[in-house]
Design a protein around this motif. Sequence first.
Motif, short mmCIF file in Angstrom:
data_model
loop_
_atom_site.label_atom_id
_atom_site.label_comp_id
_atom_site.label_asym_id
_atom_site.label_seq_id
_atom_site.Cartn_x
_atom_site.Cartn_y
_atom_site.Cartn_z
N TYR A 59 1.29 -1.12 -0.14
CA TYR A 59 -0.24 0.33 -0.12
C TYR A 59 0.75 1.31 -0.18
N LEU A 60 1.83 1.16 1.04
CA LEU A 60 3.02 2.55 0.98
C LEU A 60 3.30 2.34 -0.61
N ASN A 61 3.84 1.77 -1.35
CA ASN A 61 4.50 1.69 -2.17
C ASN A 61 3.58 1.98 -3.35
N SER A 62 2.52 1.54 -3.07
CA SER A 62 1.69 2.27 -4.42
C SER A 62 1.27 3.54 -4.12
N PHE A 63 1.46 4.00 -2.58
CA PHE A 63 0.67 5.77 -2.54
C PHE A 63 2.00 6.62 -3.26
N TYR A 64 3.77 6.10 -2.80
CA TYR A 64 4.25 6.75 -3.37
C TYR A 64 4.42 5.93 -4.53
N LYS A 65 3.96 5.79 -5.39
CA LYS A 65 4.01 5.37 -6.94
C LYS A 65 3.26 6.90 -7.20
N GLU A 66 2.08 6.77 -7.31
CA GLU A 66 0.87 7.01 -7.70
C GLU A 66 1.35 8.82 -7.51
N ARG A 67 2.00 9.16 -6.61
CA ARG A 67 2.24 10.41 -5.67
C ARG A 67 3.45 11.35 -6.73
N THR A 68 4.15 10.27 -7.04
CA THR A 68 5.37 10.34 -7.82
C THR A 68 5.22 10.63 -8.88
N GLU A 69 4.37 9.93 -9.86
CA GLU A 69 3.60 10.35 -11.05
C GLU A 69 3.02 11.27 -11.18
N GLU A 70 2.14 11.59 -10.42
CA GLU A 70 0.72 12.90 -9.91
C GLU A 70 2.16 13.69 -10.31
N ASN A 71 2.98 13.92 -9.52
CA ASN A 71 4.04 15.03 -9.49
C ASN A 71 4.83 15.42 -11.04
N ILE A 72 5.50 14.19 -11.13
CA ILE A 72 6.18 14.23 -12.68
C ILE A 72 5.22 14.57 -13.71
N GLU A 73 4.13 13.98 -13.82
CA GLU A 73 2.70 14.90 -14.69
C GLU A 73 2.51 16.29 -14.84
N ARG A 74 2.55 16.53 -13.51
CA ARG A 74 2.15 18.10 -13.55
C ARG A 74 3.83 19.03 -13.77
N LEU A 75 4.71 18.49 -13.61
CA LEU A 75 5.79 19.15 -14.12
C LEU A 75 5.89 19.01 -15.33
N ASN A 76 5.96 18.38 -15.78
CA ASN A 76 5.97 17.90 -17.48
C ASN A 76 4.56 18.29 -17.94
N SER A 77 3.75 19.25 -17.13
CA SER A 77 2.84 20.29 -17.98
C SER A 77 2.84 21.12 -17.90
#
Length: 165
Positions: A59-77
């Motif tokens: 659960y913790l790994n999936s949470f960090y994975k989701e947050r990392t993907e969201e941050n990467i998407e925000r920076l790329n946008s």
Amino acid sequence: MAEYTNQEIMEIMSSNAEKINSNVLKEERIANEIEQVITQLEYKIVELKTMQIEPDLSYLNSFYKERTEENIERLNSRLKVPKLSLYIWLSSFAMLIISFGVLFFVYSKASETKALTQKEYKEQLLKNNVIMSKENAELLKDMDLWFKSDPQSTQKFIHWRHNQK
């Protein structure tokens, strides 16, 4: 006290013996169950000692994975702004030109102000006869040369000047 017959005593003793025997059997059964539980517990203790417990971090790994993907998407946008680098270079160039313009304006105004201040100061000194004008300086120089060439006229001038005061 009441007197009992041998048969009654035997019956009482046999009933008591049966009760004691049943109690002993119950105690043996309980002792056997306790021994079985103890062996099971010892087995479980050994099993727990040898078992490696690993926490479930999925659960913790999936949470960090989701947050990392969201941050990467925000920076790329943010980086996908069209011609962002061109806008940055143009704005920095414009700021450079504006700053040079402001510095040149300030420098030119400062030199004008300096010249105006010096002119006003010189006029004030001339007005108060602290310094001489160029014409008076040339006249004084000529008078000095004339007095040096004719020492008698110097004495006459000093005498005349003394009488004027």
